[in-house]
Design a protein around this motif. Structure first.
Motif, short mmCIF file in Angstrom:
data_model
loop_
_atom_site.label_atom_id
_atom_site.label_comp_id
_atom_site.label_asym_id
_atom_site.label_seq_id
_atom_site.Cartn_x
_atom_site.Cartn_y
_atom_site.Cartn_z
N GLY A 155 0.89 -1.18 -0.13
CA GLY A 155 0.11 0.06 0.17
C GLY A 155 1.01 1.45 -0.33
N PRO A 156 0.09 2.35 -0.29
CA PRO A 156 1.14 3.64 -0.18
C PRO A 156 1.65 3.97 1.14
N GLY A 157 3.03 4.02 0.94
CA GLY A 157 3.61 4.86 2.11
C GLY A 157 3.79 6.33 2.26
N GLU A 158 4.30 6.99 3.22
CA GLU A 158 3.91 8.51 3.09
C GLU A 158 4.57 9.07 2.03
N GLU A 159 5.31 8.57 1.19
CA GLU A 159 5.74 9.40 -0.18
C GLU A 159 4.98 9.06 -1.35
N SER A 160 3.99 8.21 -1.28
CA SER A 160 3.12 7.63 -2.33
C SER A 160 1.99 7.97 -2.14
N LEU A 161 1.25 8.35 -3.21
CA LEU A 161 -0.32 8.61 -3.31
C LEU A 161 -1.08 7.43 -3.53
N GLU A 162 -0.45 6.52 -4.27
CA GLU A 162 -0.95 4.90 -4.41
C GLU A 162 0.15 4.29 -4.94
#
Length: 184
Positions: A125-132
């Motif tokens: 799933g998305p981490g803090e630096e990813s939207l998706e």
């Protein structure tokens, strides 16, 4: 760089004895401060023929797709950096494979290193630096929305190698965009 990280004195930019390039040199303690290229390390995570990509939640290239990758930290190997970045950006666990691509990007003083990797499961799933984050078949790769040329080249090499049935290590240089002037 303006001040010495050892003693706090303002530094001079000059060529130190025995060197050929200007460096930040402290006139008080004599420390020479080298500013060297940054290593960006990541993974090309595979699951049943699909590739895991992350949509960036940060600049540069906010909203564009990339492989999980980021700056290498001190005291880690490149393989450890690739696994850590994949966990941070995609909450995904991987098994690191062979070194796959290495791109020199001299106009921004970076080196990009990507490993092939196998996703250990589809619990991501998305981490803090990813939207998706999502798994993509080749036909669904958002080619017009890939964040970085090194990622685009890595993906193109991957699909070419897969079609040939033979994997090889790819090395190259990413030139500056047209109209870009070098910082040196």
């Amino acid at each position: 760089m303006k001040f010495c990280s050892n003693c706090g004195t303002a530094v001079d930019l000059r060529v130190p004895p025995g060197d050929t390039l200007p460096r930040h040199v402290c006139p008080a303690c004599g420390s020479i401060h080298y500013l060297n290229p940054k290593m960006v390390v990541g993974a090309l995570p595979e699951w049943e023929g699909r590739i895991l990509l992350c949509r960036r939640a940060i600049e540069p290239r906010h909203g564009y797709w990339t492989l999980p990758a980021g700056f290498m930290e001190n005291c880690e190997t490149t393989a450890q950096a690739a696994a850590r970045e994949t966990l941070e950006e995609a909450c995904a666990r991987i098994e690191i494979g062979e070194l796959y691509t290495l791109f020199d990007i001299p106009h921004i003083s970076q080196v990009h290193i990507i490993y092939r990797a196998r996703l250990l499961d589809v619990d991501f799933g998305p981490g803090e630096e990813s939207l998706e984050v999502a798994l993509f078949d080749e036909a669904d790769i958002p080619w017009g929305d890939i964040a970085f040329r090194s990622v685009e080249q890595t993906l193109k090499h991957y699909y070419e190698d897969r079609r040939r049935g033979r994997w090889q290590f790819h090395v190259g240089t990413i030139p500056p965009p047209s109209g870009h002037s070098s910082p040196r």
